[in-house]
Scaffold this active site. Structure first.
Site, PDB file in Angstrom:
ATOM      1  N   ALA A  27      45.219  87.066 -13.598  1.00  0.00           N
ATOM      2  CA  ALA A  27      45.037  86.006 -12.602  1.00  0.00           C
ATOM      3  C   ALA A  27      43.623  85.997 -12.046  1.00  0.00           C
ATOM      4  O   ALA A  27      43.391  85.651 -10.897  1.00  0.00           O
ATOM      5  CB  ALA A  27      46.042  86.198 -11.474  1.00  0.00           C
TER       6      ALA A  27
ATOM      7  N   ARG B 149      39.105  73.523 -14.081  1.00  0.00           N
ATOM      8  CA  ARG B 149      39.641  72.168 -14.210  1.00  0.00           C
ATOM      9  C   ARG B 149      40.599  71.769 -13.077  1.00  0.00           C
ATOM     10  O   ARG B 149      40.991  70.609 -12.981  1.00  0.00           O
ATOM     11  CB  ARG B 149      40.341  72.030 -15.571  1.00  0.00           C
ATOM     12  CG  ARG B 149      39.354  71.779 -16.690  1.00  0.00           C
ATOM     13  CD  ARG B 149      40.058  71.346 -17.945  1.00  0.00           C
ATOM     14  NE  ARG B 149      40.657  72.469 -18.647  1.00  0.00           N
ATOM     15  CZ  ARG B 149      41.670  72.360 -19.497  1.00  0.00           C
ATOM     16  NH1 ARG B 149      42.227  71.181 -19.719  1.00  0.00           N
ATOM     17  NH2 ARG B 149      42.151  73.417 -20.102  1.00  0.00           N
TER      18      ARG B 149
ATOM     19  N   GLY C 241      36.598  88.316 -19.927  1.00  0.00           N
ATOM     20  CA  GLY C 241      37.575  87.993 -20.963  1.00  0.00           C
ATOM     21  C   GLY C 241      38.912  88.684 -20.732  1.00  0.00           C
ATOM     22  O   GLY C 241      39.014  89.609 -19.922  1.00  0.00           O
ATOM     23  N   THR C 242      39.918  88.233 -21.462  1.00  0.00           N
ATOM     24  CA  THR C 242      41.283  88.730 -21.239  1.00  0.00           C
ATOM     25  C   THR C 242      41.436  90.215 -21.602  1.00  0.00           C
ATOM     26  O   THR C 242      42.219  90.930 -20.981  1.00  0.00           O
ATOM     27  CB  THR C 242      42.293  87.898 -22.045  1.00  0.00           C
ATOM     28  OG1 THR C 242      41.828  87.769 -23.397  1.00  0.00           O
ATOM     29  CG2 THR C 242      42.476  86.506 -21.464  1.00  0.00           C
TER      30      THR C 242
ATOM     31  N   GLU D  60      40.891  82.773 -32.161  1.00  0.00           N
ATOM     32  CA  GLU D  60      40.773  81.731 -31.141  1.00  0.00           C
ATOM     33  C   GLU D  60      40.306  80.424 -31.775  1.00  0.00           C
ATOM     34  O   GLU D  60      39.554  80.437 -32.754  1.00  0.00           O
ATOM     35  CB  GLU D  60      39.762  82.167 -30.073  1.00  0.00           C
ATOM     36  CG  GLU D  60      40.235  83.338 -29.236  1.00  0.00           C
ATOM     37  CD  GLU D  60      41.571  83.068 -28.571  1.00  0.00           C
ATOM     38  OE1 GLU D  60      41.631  82.203 -27.687  1.00  0.00           O
ATOM     39  OE2 GLU D  60      42.565  83.699 -28.963  1.00  0.00           O
TER      40      GLU D  60
ATOM     41  N   ASN E 284      49.395  81.812 -30.412  1.00  0.00           N
ATOM     42  CA  ASN E 284      49.606  82.912 -29.486  1.00  0.00           C
ATOM     43  C   ASN E 284      50.037  82.344 -28.135  1.00  0.00           C
ATOM     44  O   ASN E 284      49.296  81.596 -27.506  1.00  0.00           O
ATOM     45  CB  ASN E 284      48.286  83.679 -29.363  1.00  0.00           C
ATOM     46  CG  ASN E 284      48.305  84.682 -28.243  1.00  0.00           C
ATOM     47  OD1 ASN E 284      49.372  85.114 -27.798  1.00  0.00           O
ATOM     48  ND2 ASN E 284      47.126  85.064 -27.777  1.00  0.00           N
TER      49      ASN E 284
ATOM     50  N   ASN F  23      46.326  74.137 -16.051  1.00  0.00           N
ATOM     51  CA  ASN F  23      44.864  74.102 -16.007  1.00  0.00           C
ATOM     52  C   ASN F  23      44.337  72.953 -15.169  1.00  0.00           C
ATOM     53  O   ASN F  23      43.141  72.867 -14.923  1.00  0.00           O
ATOM     54  CB  ASN F  23      44.289  73.965 -17.418  1.00  0.00           C
ATOM     55  CG  ASN F  23      44.555  75.211 -18.231  1.00  0.00           C
ATOM     56  OD1 ASN F  23      44.284  76.320 -17.784  1.00  0.00           O
ATOM     57  ND2 ASN F  23      45.130  75.035 -19.402  1.00  0.00           N
TER      58      ASN F  23
ATOM     59  N   ASN G  30      60.253  73.024  18.651  1.00  0.00           N
ATOM     60  CA  ASN G  30      60.306  74.476  18.415  1.00  0.00           C
ATOM     61  C   ASN G  30      58.952  75.151  18.479  1.00  0.00           C
ATOM     62  O   ASN G  30      58.855  76.357  18.473  1.00  0.00           O
ATOM     63  CB  ASN G  30      60.921  74.750  17.031  1.00  0.00           C
ATOM     64  CG  ASN G  30      60.126  74.092  15.913  1.00  0.00           C
ATOM     65  OD1 ASN G  30      59.472  73.079  16.115  1.00  0.00           O
ATOM     66  ND2 ASN G  30      60.186  74.679  14.735  1.00  0.00           N
TER      67      ASN G  30
HETATM   68  C1  UD1 Z   1      44.360  82.878 -24.235  1.00  0.00           C
HETATM   69  C2  UD1 Z   1      44.397  83.585 -25.600  1.00  0.00           C
HETATM   70  C3  UD1 Z   1      44.880  82.597 -26.653  1.00  0.00           C
HETATM   71  C4  UD1 Z   1      46.253  82.070 -26.272  1.00  0.00           C
HETATM   72  C5  UD1 Z   1      46.222  81.461 -24.879  1.00  0.00           C
HETATM   73  C6  UD1 Z   1      47.632  81.152 -24.438  1.00  0.00           C
HETATM   74  C7  UD1 Z   1      42.585  85.196 -25.473  1.00  0.00           C
HETATM   75  C8  UD1 Z   1      41.235  85.544 -25.944  1.00  0.00           C
HETATM   76  N1  UD1 Z   1      43.084  84.046 -25.903  1.00  0.00           N
HETATM   77  O1  UD1 Z   1      43.398  81.844 -24.352  1.00  0.00           O
HETATM   78  O2  UD1 Z   1      44.951  83.246 -27.907  1.00  0.00           O
HETATM   79  O3  UD1 Z   1      46.676  81.118 -27.221  1.00  0.00           O
HETATM   80  O4  UD1 Z   1      45.662  82.406 -23.927  1.00  0.00           O
HETATM   81  O5  UD1 Z   1      47.611  80.506 -23.221  1.00  0.00           O
HETATM   82  O6  UD1 Z   1      43.201  85.954 -24.750  1.00  0.00           O
HETATM   83  N2  UD1 Z   1      41.748  85.786 -17.356  1.00  0.00           N
HETATM   84  C9  UD1 Z   1      41.360  86.871 -16.594  1.00  0.00           C
HETATM   85  N3  UD1 Z   1      40.135  87.397 -16.779  1.00  0.00           N
HETATM   86  C10 UD1 Z   1      39.275  86.937 -17.702  1.00  0.00           C
HETATM   87  C11 UD1 Z   1      39.672  85.832 -18.502  1.00  0.00           C
HETATM   88  C12 UD1 Z   1      40.909  85.294 -18.302  1.00  0.00           C
HETATM   89  O7  UD1 Z   1      42.117  87.333 -15.738  1.00  0.00           O
HETATM   90  O8  UD1 Z   1      38.171  87.496 -17.828  1.00  0.00           O
HETATM   91  C13 UD1 Z   1      43.090  85.214 -17.152  1.00  0.00           C
HETATM   92  C14 UD1 Z   1      43.044  83.760 -16.760  1.00  0.00           C
HETATM   93  O9  UD1 Z   1      43.029  83.625 -15.357  1.00  0.00           O
HETATM   94  C15 UD1 Z   1      44.347  83.228 -17.347  1.00  0.00           C
HETATM   95  C16 UD1 Z   1      44.576  84.118 -18.551  1.00  0.00           C
HETATM   96  O10 UD1 Z   1      43.764  85.262 -18.365  1.00  0.00           O
HETATM   97  O11 UD1 Z   1      45.428  83.418 -16.473  1.00  0.00           O
HETATM   98  C17 UD1 Z   1      44.228  83.434 -19.870  1.00  0.00           C
HETATM   99  O12 UD1 Z   1      42.875  83.130 -19.868  1.00  0.00           O
HETATM  100  P1  UD1 Z   1      42.307  81.809 -20.496  1.00  0.00           P
HETATM  101  O13 UD1 Z   1      40.818  81.818 -20.409  1.00  0.00           O
HETATM  102  O14 UD1 Z   1      43.028  80.654 -19.962  1.00  0.00           O
HETATM  103  O15 UD1 Z   1      42.716  82.045 -22.016  1.00  0.00           O
HETATM  104  P2  UD1 Z   1      42.790  80.973 -23.115  1.00  0.00           P
HETATM  105  O16 UD1 Z   1      41.391  80.588 -23.474  1.00  0.00           O
HETATM  106  O17 UD1 Z   1      43.730  79.928 -22.783  1.00  0.00           O
END
Ligand code: UD1
Ligand code: CA
Length: 439
Positions: free
Chosen positions: A12, A18, A84-85, A161, A176, A234, A359
């Site tokens: 999160a 967006r 990144g995630t 990706e 994914n 989003n 109230n």
């Molecule tokens: C990600 C996946 C993608 C998948 C999709 C599903 C990766 C690289 N890609 O892409 O394969 O199909 O989700 O919805 O994981 N977040 C963080 N920190 C960060 C980046 C993101 O906490 O540094 C959180 C975001 O707030 C969000 C989630 O991770 O809740 C997903 O991130 P987002 O950038 O939306 O990933 P996608 O590009 O959609």
């Protein structure tokens, strides 16, 4: 039964550009409940997850405040900057040192995920003795999702990706879903091996698939049945679409339980509201939060129940009535144009049109209670200034402002006595006729 303990990591930290909002994305609400709360509640409602790590970054303080004040089994972990995630999940690693169990990873912006699916997903992982299970989904239009890449023997070997995908990879419709079950002991070393040499310059969580395959670990995908469950928010449009899906599900559940809903297009009822059979919901009713409503009630049209209502059987909540945090016992009527907040209404109470429970004191910010006991009634346009008690069978005269408790079987009235001035209008007309420049 699972072989291992389960913890969750909820992502999160992202900005949610967006949404075009000053508020963090995951704190946007559907039925007054933040997106993140839907996700944490779903995870907590599984049979197995006992602890949650919420990765926060953008507007971290606000998100953390919300989590702290609502969940005792969730800990926030700061990710700053957001790289990144994969980097996000790795931020929870220090808290999971030596943990020999499963970690599920879910996104904080997918409010439609259900505990049933998460449970099934974890059991699938457990029963197959997998090291890593990725939830996948089949989409006709897979755009923007990471693609599930399989080798010639259909073995799942990587996630690519959209931005890094070749033309052929882009044609893959299995994507994914963004939910993972990780055998922490065997797969967590992957996080220290992630690289950011990709189109977005990010540390991708998805790269743990390739790493695990290279280590000869067992990697599998679990195909989601209902794609709605991973609907990610989003934008404000997505928020409205998710609310529609959630509402429809909620209304179907209620109708299956015997509730009659006249117009499903104009009725909004939160998933956490339970309603007894044969209750009739008329058009333009909006119910948010957690409420219980009994059998044989009639609600609406145009009624608003805000949260914390406990309504008995055979109760009437009519048009332009708002109810908040109140108990209303059987056979009571609040039929028109009233506000009932922080109140307790007994049974067989009759609330006259335009009755207001005052109230809230805007200076002290204190909210006080109104108690109206069995059989009492209020005349139209009464204001009950809380804290106040109207005892059993008492009666309030129309137009009264009640600031003190009223005894049982008594009449309370604060209205000035009526005067009738005979021929007042006639005299006025005569007085002014011919003097006002008549045309
Ligand atoms: C990600 C996946 C993608 C998948 C999709 C599903 C990766 C690289 N890609 O892409 O394969 O199909 O989700 O919805 O994981 N977040 C963080 N920190 C960060 C980046 C993101 O906490 O540094 C959180 C975001 O707030 C969000 C989630 O991770 O809740 C997903 O991130 P987002 O950038 O939306 O990933 P996608 O590009 O959609
Ligand atoms: Ca991204």
């Amino acid at each position: 039964m699972l072989n291992k303990k389960v913890k969750s990591i909820i992502l999160a930290a992202g900005r949610g550009t967006r949404m075009k909002s000053e508020m963090p994305k995951v704190l946007h609400t559907i039925f007054n409940k933040p997106l993140l709360a839907y996700v944490i509640d779903a995870v907590n409602a599984t049979d197995s997850v006992d602890e949650n790590f919420v990765i926060v970054g953008h507007e971290a303080d606000k998100v953390e405040n919300f989590v702290k004040s609502n969940y005792s089994n969730a800990k926030c972990v700061l990710q700053s900057p957001q790289l990144g995630t994969g980097d996000a999940v790795n931020k929870a690693a220090p808290f999971l040192k030596g943990f020999d169990g499963y970690v599920i990873v879910v996104c904080g912006d997918t409010p439609l995920i259900t505990p049933e699916t998460i449970n099934d997903f974890i059991e699938f992982h457990n029963n197959n003795h997998a090291d890593l299970t990725v939830m996948s989904a089949i989409f006709d239009n897979p755009k923007n999702y990471g693609r599930i890449i399989r080798d010639r023997s259909k073995k799942f070997v990587a996630i690519v990706e959209e931005k890094d995908a070749t033309y052929e990879q882009k044609a893959v419709k299995e994507v994914n879903a963004g939910i993972y079950c990780i055998n922490w002991k065997t797969v967590s070393p992957a996080f220290d091996c992630l690289k950011n040499n990709n189109a977005q310059g990010e540390y991708y969580l998805t790269d743990i698939v390739k790493w695990s395959v290279e280590q000869n670990l067992t990697v599998q995908s679990y195909i989601l049945e209902n794609n709605d469950e991973i609907f990610g928010i989003n934008s404000k449009l997505h928020l409205a679409q998710a609310a529609k899906i959630l509402n429809k599900k909620s209304l179907l559940r209620l109708m299956e339980a015997g509730v009659q809903i006249t117009d499903i297009d104009s009725t909004f009822i939160s998933p956490e509201t339970t309603i007894g059979s044969d209750t009739l919901i008329l058009p333009n009713v909006y119910i948010t939060g957690k409420n219980t409503i009994g059998k044989n009630c009639k609600i609406g049209p145009f009624a608003h129940i805000r949260d914390g209502a406990e309504i008995g059987n055979n109760v009437r909540i009519g048009n332009f009535v708002e109810i908040k945090k109140s108990v209303i016992k059987d056979n009571t009527n609040v039929s028109h144009l009233s506000y009932i907040g922080d109140s307790e209404l007994g049974s067989r109470v009759n609330i006259g049109a335009g009755t207001i429970t005052a109230n809230y004191n805007p200076i002290t910010k204190v909210k006080s209670k109104t108690i109206i006991k069995d059989g009492a009634n209020t005349g139209s346009n009464s204001v009950l200034v809380a804290p106040v008690t109207i005892d059993e069978m008492a009666s309030i005269g129309a137009g009264s402002i009640i600031t003190k408790d009223v005894e049982a079987y008594s009449l309370a009235i604060t209205r000035a006595p009526m005067k009738c001035i005979k021929n007042w209008v006639k005299n006025k007309i005569e007085q002014f006729s011919g003097k006002t420049g008549e045309k």
